[in-house]
Design a protein around this motif. Structure first.
Motif, PDB file in Angstrom:
ATOM      1  N   ILE A 199      17.770   7.568  -0.855  1.00 16.47           N
ATOM      2  CA  ILE A 199      18.153   8.049   0.477  1.00 16.47           C
ATOM      3  C   ILE A 199      16.962   8.009   1.423  1.00 16.47           C
ATOM      4  CG2 ILE A 199      19.028  10.022   1.785  1.00 16.47           C
ATOM      5  CD1 ILE A 199      20.673  10.761  -0.749  1.00 16.47           C
ATOM      6  N   THR A 200      15.787   8.352   0.933  1.00 15.53           N
ATOM      7  CA  THR A 200      14.584   8.291   1.774  1.00 15.53           C
ATOM      8  C   THR A 200      14.319   6.856   2.225  1.00 15.53           C
ATOM      9  OG1 THR A 200      13.640  10.217   0.663  1.00 15.53           O
ATOM     10  CG2 THR A 200      12.103   8.781   1.858  1.00 15.53           C
ATOM     11  N   GLN A 201      14.397   5.913   1.291  1.00 18.01           N
ATOM     12  CA  GLN A 201      14.168   4.501   1.627  1.00 18.01           C
ATOM     13  C   GLN A 201      15.180   4.016   2.654  1.00 18.01           C
ATOM     14  OE1 GLN A 201      11.690   2.652   0.379  1.00 18.01           O
ATOM     15  NE2 GLN A 201      12.283   0.609   1.035  1.00 18.01           N
ATOM     16  N   VAL A 202      16.450   4.350   2.440  1.00 11.00           N
ATOM     17  CA  VAL A 202      17.491   3.938   3.382  1.00 11.00           C
ATOM     18  C   VAL A 202      17.263   4.592   4.744  1.00 11.00           C
ATOM     19  CG1 VAL A 202      19.977   4.018   3.884  1.00 11.00           C
ATOM     20  CG2 VAL A 202      19.192   3.424   1.598  1.00 11.00           C
ATOM     21  N   GLY A 203      16.732   5.808   4.737  1.00 12.17           N
ATOM     22  CA  GLY A 203      16.444   6.488   6.001  1.00 12.17           C
ATOM     23  C   GLY A 203      15.529   5.676   6.902  1.00 12.17           C
ATOM     24  N   PHE A 204      14.526   5.043   6.324  1.00 12.41           N
ATOM     25  CA  PHE A 204      13.595   4.241   7.121  1.00 12.41           C
ATOM     26  C   PHE A 204      14.239   2.968   7.652  1.00 12.41           C
ATOM     27  CE2 PHE A 204      10.383   6.856   5.053  1.00 12.41           C
ATOM     28  CZ  PHE A 204       9.525   7.096   6.112  1.00 12.41           C
ATOM     29  N   TYR A 205      15.113   2.366   6.869  1.00 14.53           N
ATOM     30  CA  TYR A 205      15.697   1.086   7.261  1.00 14.53           C
ATOM     31  C   TYR A 205      17.075   1.213   7.893  1.00 14.53           C
ATOM     32  CZ  TYR A 205      11.861  -1.238   4.929  1.00 14.53           C
ATOM     33  OH  TYR A 205      10.623  -1.674   4.594  1.00 14.53           O
ATOM     34  N   GLY A 206      17.793   2.272   7.580  1.00 15.60           N
ATOM     35  CA  GLY A 206      19.156   2.413   8.070  1.00 15.60           C
ATOM     36  C   GLY A 206      19.345   3.496   9.110  1.00 15.60           C
TER      37      GLY A 206
ATOM     38  N   ARG B  65      24.858  -1.009  -9.337  1.00 12.60           N
ATOM     39  CA  ARG B  65      25.952  -1.114  -8.373  1.00 12.60           C
ATOM     40  C   ARG B  65      26.081   0.183  -7.574  1.00 12.60           C
ATOM     41  NH1 ARG B  65      29.010  -5.654  -8.755  1.00 12.60           N
ATOM     42  NH2 ARG B  65      28.754  -6.790 -10.694  1.00 12.60           N
ATOM     43  N   SER B  66      25.896   1.304  -8.244  1.00 14.72           N
ATOM     44  CA  SER B  66      25.963   2.592  -7.551  1.00 14.72           C
ATOM     45  C   SER B  66      24.866   2.700  -6.500  1.00 14.72           C
ATOM     46  CB  SER B  66      25.851   3.746  -8.553  1.00 14.72           C
ATOM     47  OG  SER B  66      27.018   3.844  -9.324  1.00 14.72           O
ATOM     48  N   ILE B  67      23.661   2.267  -6.837  1.00 15.39           N
ATOM     49  CA  ILE B  67      22.545   2.298  -5.879  1.00 15.39           C
ATOM     50  C   ILE B  67      22.874   1.430  -4.665  1.00 15.39           C
ATOM     51  CG2 ILE B  67      20.145   1.560  -5.509  1.00 15.39           C
ATOM     52  CD1 ILE B  67      19.583   2.499  -8.409  1.00 15.39           C
ATOM     53  N   VAL B  68      23.369   0.236  -4.917  1.00 16.83           N
ATOM     54  CA  VAL B  68      23.717  -0.674  -3.812  1.00 16.83           C
ATOM     55  C   VAL B  68      24.810  -0.054  -2.944  1.00 16.83           C
ATOM     56  CG1 VAL B  68      24.735  -2.918  -3.247  1.00 16.83           C
ATOM     57  CG2 VAL B  68      23.007  -2.748  -5.051  1.00 16.83           C
ATOM     58  N   THR B  69      25.823   0.514  -3.565  1.00 21.07           N
ATOM     59  CA  THR B  69      26.958   1.069  -2.834  1.00 21.07           C
ATOM     60  C   THR B  69      26.550   2.264  -1.991  1.00 21.07           C
ATOM     61  OG1 THR B  69      28.467   0.285  -4.543  1.00 21.07           O
ATOM     62  CG2 THR B  69      29.277   2.017  -3.080  1.00 21.07           C
ATOM     63  N   VAL B  70      25.819   3.196  -2.574  1.00 19.32           N
ATOM     64  CA  VAL B  70      25.363   4.373  -1.828  1.00 19.32           C
ATOM     65  C   VAL B  70      24.476   3.935  -0.668  1.00 19.32           C
ATOM     66  CG1 VAL B  70      23.901   6.441  -1.966  1.00 19.32           C
ATOM     67  CG2 VAL B  70      25.629   6.020  -3.723  1.00 19.32           C
ATOM     68  N   SER B  71      23.594   3.002  -0.913  1.00 20.96           N
ATOM     69  CA  SER B  71      22.702   2.507   0.149  1.00 20.96           C
ATOM     70  C   SER B  71      23.487   1.883   1.293  1.00 20.96           C
ATOM     71  CB  SER B  71      21.716   1.478  -0.416  1.00 20.96           C
ATOM     72  OG  SER B  71      20.906   2.064  -1.405  1.00 20.96           O
ATOM     73  N   ALA B  72      24.476   1.069   0.951  1.00 20.68           N
ATOM     74  CA  ALA B  72      25.282   0.404   1.979  1.00 20.68           C
ATOM     75  C   ALA B  72      26.081   1.414   2.795  1.00 20.68           C
ATOM     76  CB  ALA B  72      26.215  -0.617   1.336  1.00 20.68           C
TER      77      ALA B  72
ATOM     78  N   ILE C 247      28.204   9.033  -4.605  1.00 17.34           N
ATOM     79  CA  ILE C 247      27.030   9.745  -5.127  1.00 17.34           C
ATOM     80  C   ILE C 247      27.385  10.383  -6.471  1.00 17.34           C
ATOM     81  CG2 ILE C 247      25.445  11.685  -4.754  1.00 17.34           C
ATOM     82  CD1 ILE C 247      25.488  10.990  -1.753  1.00 17.34           C
ATOM     83  N   GLU C 248      28.581  10.955  -6.574  1.00 21.22           N
ATOM     84  CA  GLU C 248      29.041  11.509  -7.857  1.00 21.22           C
ATOM     85  C   GLU C 248      29.112  10.412  -8.913  1.00 21.22           C
ATOM     86  OE1 GLU C 248      32.741  13.177  -6.531  1.00 21.22           O
ATOM     87  OE2 GLU C 248      31.843  15.152  -6.139  1.00 21.22           O
ATOM     88  N   SER C 249      29.645   9.253  -8.532  1.00 20.50           N
ATOM     89  CA  SER C 249      29.720   8.123  -9.463  1.00 20.50           C
ATOM     90  C   SER C 249      28.322   7.665  -9.864  1.00 20.50           C
ATOM     91  CB  SER C 249      30.484   6.954  -8.839  1.00 20.50           C
ATOM     92  OG  SER C 249      31.824   7.306  -8.636  1.00 20.50           O
ATOM     93  N   ALA C 250      27.413   7.645  -8.907  1.00 21.97           N
ATOM     94  CA  ALA C 250      26.031   7.251  -9.208  1.00 21.97           C
ATOM     95  C   ALA C 250      25.429   8.182 -10.250  1.00 21.97           C
ATOM     96  CB  ALA C 250      25.195   7.248  -7.930  1.00 21.97           C
ATOM     97  N   LYS C 251      25.656   9.465 -10.080  1.00 24.43           N
ATOM     98  CA  LYS C 251      25.140  10.432 -11.060  1.00 24.43           C
ATOM     99  C   LYS C 251      25.741  10.158 -12.437  1.00 24.43           C
ATOM    100  CE  LYS C 251      24.617  15.383 -11.922  1.00 24.43           C
ATOM    101  NZ  LYS C 251      24.986  16.730 -11.465  1.00 24.43           N
TER     102      LYS C 251
END
Length: 141
Positions: A112-119, A73-80, A95-99
């Motif tokens: 973040i790198t992956q989202v950089g390409f798509y977002g 859920r943290s990955i999805v949320t940060v990505s969104a 990001i703190e919650s994800a950690k």
């Protein structure tokens, strides 16, 4: 998910269901998430919004962690958030919650790198500022 050509080229011998059934994880128990930030910050000004934030978003959606883990859920949320260009304190909080939810520094950098390409590349640059702070990376000079 990307499937390799070798895997997709193999015939199905009718074992797929048996393999899936034998490897399924035991049932997980949901952990209730308690959030009070909505009421603390907006309770007097926007009590309904505060209630939706604390009771619905966190109390119900985030608490369904027996279905989708807090890590995921943290990955999805940060990505969104990054993809939307939301690079304020809410991104840092997530990001703190994800950690705390087990997302490693290496995973966060890859996310973040992956989202950089798509977002959007500038959005990723902005997100890295918070990620480095949260994961205790000194700023480059």
């Amino acid at each position: 998910m990307v499937q390799s050509e070798a895997a997709s080229a193999q015939p199905d011998n009718g074992n797929a269901a048996a393999i899936q059934a034998s490897t399924s994880a035991p049932a997980k128990k949901a952990v209730k998430i308690v959030q009070t930030a909505g009421r603390q910050q907006l309770g007097d000004f926007a009590p309904d919004f505060a209630r939706y934030n604390d009771d619905i978003l966190f109390g119900e959606v985030w608490s369904k962690n027996d279905v989708l883990s807090l890590h995921d859920r943290s990955i999805v949320t940060v990505s969104a958030l990054i993809a939307q260009g939301i690079t304020d304190s809410s991104l840092k909080y997530h990001i703190e919650s994800a950690k705390k939810n087990g997302v490693t520094k290496a995973e966060m950098a890859e996310i973040i790198t992956q989202v950089g390409f798509y977002g959007g590349w500038p959005k990723a640059w902005a997100a890295f500022r918070y990620a480095k702070e949260v994961y205790q990376e000194p700023a480059a000079k």
